[in-house]
Design an enzyme around this catalytic site. Sequence first.
Site, PDB file in Angstrom:
ATOM      1  N   SER A  10      -7.689 -31.515 -28.930  1.00 42.28           N
ATOM      2  CA  SER A  10      -7.132 -30.163 -28.797  1.00 42.28           C
ATOM      3  C   SER A  10      -5.780 -30.139 -29.501  1.00 42.28           C
ATOM      4  CB  SER A  10      -6.887 -29.790 -27.335  1.00 42.28           C
ATOM      5  OG  SER A  10      -8.024 -30.001 -26.579  1.00 42.28           O
ATOM      6  N   ALA A  11      -5.045 -31.252 -29.364  1.00 40.63           N
ATOM      7  CA  ALA A  11      -3.757 -31.435 -30.054  1.00 40.63           C
ATOM      8  C   ALA A  11      -2.771 -30.300 -29.792  1.00 40.63           C
ATOM      9  CB  ALA A  11      -3.974 -31.610 -31.549  1.00 40.63           C
ATOM     10  N   LYS A  45     -11.007 -25.916 -20.399  1.00 37.83           N
ATOM     11  CA  LYS A  45      -9.701 -26.251 -19.828  1.00 37.83           C
ATOM     12  C   LYS A  45      -8.665 -25.195 -20.158  1.00 37.83           C
ATOM     13  CE  LYS A  45      -7.990 -29.461 -23.366  1.00 37.83           C
ATOM     14  NZ  LYS A  45      -7.520 -30.809 -23.584  1.00 37.83           N
ATOM     15  N   TYR A  76     -19.833 -31.960 -28.891  1.00 40.97           N
ATOM     16  CA  TYR A  76     -19.565 -32.460 -30.246  1.00 40.97           C
ATOM     17  C   TYR A  76     -20.755 -32.312 -31.207  1.00 40.97           C
ATOM     18  CZ  TYR A  76     -15.596 -35.426 -28.518  1.00 40.97           C
ATOM     19  OH  TYR A  76     -14.443 -35.915 -27.988  1.00 40.97           O
ATOM     20  N   GLN A  99     -15.423 -33.870 -18.511  1.00 39.39           N
ATOM     21  CA  GLN A  99     -15.789 -34.356 -19.845  1.00 39.39           C
ATOM     22  C   GLN A  99     -17.009 -35.292 -19.838  1.00 39.39           C
ATOM     23  OE1 GLN A  99     -13.346 -33.972 -22.903  1.00 39.39           O
ATOM     24  NE2 GLN A  99     -11.565 -34.901 -21.979  1.00 39.39           N
ATOM     25  N   ASP A 205       0.684   6.045  -3.971  1.00 39.71           N
ATOM     26  CA  ASP A 205       0.494   5.769  -5.401  1.00 39.71           C
ATOM     27  C   ASP A 205       0.532   7.082  -6.191  1.00 39.71           C
ATOM     28  OD1 ASP A 205      -0.205   4.665  -7.836  1.00 39.71           O
ATOM     29  OD2 ASP A 205      -2.327   4.406  -7.333  1.00 39.71           O
TER      30      ASP A 205
HETATM   31  C1  SPV Z   1      -4.050   0.570  -9.832  1.00 37.01           C
HETATM   32  O1  SPV Z   1      -4.340  -0.574  -9.461  1.00 37.01           O
HETATM   33  O2  SPV Z   1      -3.007   1.120  -9.515  1.00 37.01           O
HETATM   34  C2  SPV Z   1      -4.969   1.318 -10.708  1.00 37.01           C
HETATM   35  C3  SPV Z   1      -6.409   1.080 -10.621  1.00 37.01           C
HETATM   36  O3  SPV Z   1      -4.506   2.164 -11.427  1.00 37.01           O
HETATM   37  S1  SPV Z   1      -7.047   2.248  -9.504  1.00 37.01           S
HETATM   38  O4  SPV Z   1      -6.468   1.952  -8.199  1.00 37.01           O
HETATM   39  O5  SPV Z   1      -8.488   2.103  -9.488  1.00 37.01           O
HETATM   40  O6  SPV Z   1      -6.654   3.581  -9.946  1.00 37.01           O
HETATM   41 MG    MG Z   2      -2.594   2.760 -10.932  1.00 38.57          MG
END
Ligand code: SPV
Ligand code: MG
Length: 430
Positions: A10-11, A45, A76, A99, A205
């Site tokens: 992966s380095a 991973k 591989y 692995q 909300d």
């Molecule tokens: C939130 O999580 O505030 C969203 C998604 O906007 S929903 O609640 O479905 O509107």
């Molecule tokens: Mg929202």
Amino acid sequence: MKKIVYVALSADILHEGHINVLKKASKFGDVVVGLLTDEAIATYKKFPHLNYKQREIVLKNIKFVKRVIPQRTHDYSENLNILKPHFVVHGDDWKKGVQSLVRKRVLSTLKKWKGKLIEIKYTKNISSTLIRDKIKSLGTTPEVRKSKLKRLIAAKKIVRFLESHNSLTGLIIEKLNIVSKNQILEFDGMWSSSLTDSISRGKPDNQSVDYSTRILGLNETLDATTKPIIFDADNGGRNEHIRHLVKSLERAGVSAMVIEDKVGLKQNSLFKNQKNIKQDSIKEFCKKIQIAKDSRISNDFMIVARIESFILGKSLKDALNRAEAYSKAGADAILIHSKEKTPKQIFSFSKKFIKSKYYKPMIAVPSKYSKTNEISLIKNNFKVVIYANHLMRASHFAMYKTASQILKNGRSFESEKNITNLESILRLIK
Ligand code: SPV
Ligand code: MG
């Protein structure tokens, strides 16, 4: 002719253990490094810090390496069958764990041309994982964090985000991983939700909690984590304010801002009754997308357009028209929302939109259609899944139960079995 020696790496974080393997490998012939692509690493991973090109440059300049080719899967076989190397060289630390199956396949593939597996003693006290953990504890920069989402979308079948509303939930998302079917499973980043940011402050909300307050809170999460963040920006507010919002989010290192096509006083999309909620006109919302897009400093910052047509009882045709228009206006991804119990609506959308010439990566939020699993989202071409409120709901449930139990029993003993023990809490943050 010199013999061919194949070493897969992966380095991402190179240390003396790798140099030891490459040096010893070069004694057997010309070393071809199969450099695992971001996509290949993501299947088993943790996602690499450096992208393929950056890792390739480093390897090409190591004197023990003759050639670097991409290895596109953890397995591989594809490269081995093309190269038919005389030897494969690996540290002897892969006999157990995720692995071991890959090792078995290497052995059986090499058998076909009598190739040999050479296992080199593991260099003690050093590993990329140890270094990675140390780096993680130092944190990240806004630029590095911001750029992660685009890389994840390009590399992973599905990118998994979980809601976070404070540093503690951020830390759970940052640190939790489980091993299942030879893969390390983890969340890729945090959804900064308007719903849970509001609830955690005892507000509805409906944008009562303003952006500044939310971004101040987010800063604490940024301090404690390194994974990318998608910010739920409701409808983005007034056009005049968007430029400042984009600036604040980018400066903080947020990877994407989701803006939804609603106007006026908002309420959460999952309420049954959306009677008084209005959707923006296509024209006005496209203008908003363009303003957001023009305000960006870096192309890594993504503007996601969220379509509320299904939430508001509108048709598939309306959702598709909007998706194409928003995409043309510059949206980097489309979040198609639904509050149905099944994914029918969003799958009918994805079926059509995937064929559109304006297609952009699609994001699903399976809050109501929670029986839908990631495998079916992948099958239906979704690139990002957001579990939008689950840590808030989990904590509310547990807190309510514990508080009730203490009241009922007049002591806390009975709740002990339902809560994290004191010892673990004390040790949670070292
Ligand atoms: C939130 O999580 O505030 C969203 C998604 O906007 S929903 O609640 O479905 O509107
Ligand atoms: Mg929202």
